[in-house]
Scaffold this active site. Structure first.
Site: not given
Length: 315
Positions: A160, A257, A287
């Site tokens: 991320s 995502d 995600h």
């Protein structure tokens, strides 16, 4: 079809159990978000199985402050490959004790993992954060002999925000004559502050990283540069015009995502620039799902999908 209906059935439960309040706090109240994140991480660490990986905490000198590191050393023959790891959290939350991810990497790959406690936004912006990251990379390589690290097998990576920071660091390292890197591991990286892609408009569910909280995080990370049209590629790597000369990369992301389209586009641009790049896209994954629902089959496939290439690169 609703967002929930599109999610893999094995990981829906983890989605419903997640705290929407923590995501809201990241954008509205970072100190509270850090308290909530720290509590979650402490619980996760307490429930980890026994490991032979040795964990050491220390600080190293940075450009204008001390930088915390957590070092994860497996019982593997030295010298080992080394991975400089950056935790996720939108650049707002998290710290160097990313045990769940780092222990698994150290065990599977047989490398030493150096997890960086970089400064966080909004107290720091990308300028300080990329500076911390580059300092940590140089320290790791400069001290390779005493750390039992093979300088030819050094990688950077993260999830991320940590993936975005890794991509930005790869660019910064190239442009500032930094050490040679063997690999960059970009796990659903946070790359694009503009959020003009289709997937960035699609993902609005409150218990995943969504459009609203992502914009707020970008604003804190970029500081006065947010919305200026002059955002540095070291902060938002999609803005880089030249991706040549970067280390081999793996980019992995789920179809549900927020970062899906920017990740696919970045991987394609790396390929076009002549960078050896693997792209993995997992259906019905949101995600961070592979850590929120670690026992699901799709989560296992995703983790194995990025651990095996890392092992080939530096193991």
């Amino acid at each position: 079809m609703s967002f929930i209906d599109q999610v893999d059935p094995e990981i829906v439960g983890a989605l419903n159990a997640h705290q929407a309040e923590r995501y809201s706090a990241i954008g509205e109240n970072p100190p509270l978000a850090r308290e909530m994140t720290d509590a979650v991480n402490r619980e996760m660490r307490a429930n980890l199985p026994p490991t032979d990986v040795r964990i050491e905490e220390l600080t190293i000198p940075g450009p204008d402050c001390e930088i915390p590191l957590a070092i994860y050393q497996p019982p593997a023959p030295a010298p080992r490959g080394g991975l400089l790891w950056f935790h996720g959290g939108g650049y707002i939350v998290g710290d160097e004790r990313d045990d769940t991810r780092c222990i698994e990497i150290a065990e599977f790959v047989g490398c030493t993992v150096f997890s960086v406690g970089y400064r966080l936004a909004p107290e720091a912006t990308f300028r300080e954060i990329i500076s911390d990251s580059f300092a940590a990379l140089k320290w790791m390589v400069d001290h390779a002999p005493e750390l039992a690290i093979d300088r030819r097998r050094v990688a950077i990576g993260g999830r991320s925000a940590g993936g975005g920071l890794s991509a930005g660091l790869a660019l910064y390292n190239r442009d500032n004559n930094g050490p040679e890197l063997a690999f960059q591991l970009l796990i659903y990286p946070m790359l694009d502050d503009a959020h003009e892609t289709l997937s960035s408009h699609e993902i609005t569910h409150p218990t995943v990283w969504n459009r609203d909280v992502s914009f707020k995080a970008w604003k804190m990370y970029l500081g006065s540069d947010f919305g200026s049209g002059k955002v540095s590629p070291y902060a938002a790597p999609t803005r880089a015009r030249d991706l040549s000369g970067l280390p081999p990369a793996l980019v992995t992301v789920g179809t549900l995502d927020l970062f899906r389209d920017e990740n696919i586009d970045y991987a394609q641009r790396l390929m076009a620039a002549g960078v050896a790049t693997d792209l993995q896209v997992y259906a019905r994954m949101y995600h961070g799902a592979e850590s929120k629902a670690p026992d699901a089959e799709v989560s296992k496939r995703m983790r194995l999908g990025y651990l095996e290439p890392l092992k080939r690169a530096i193991g």
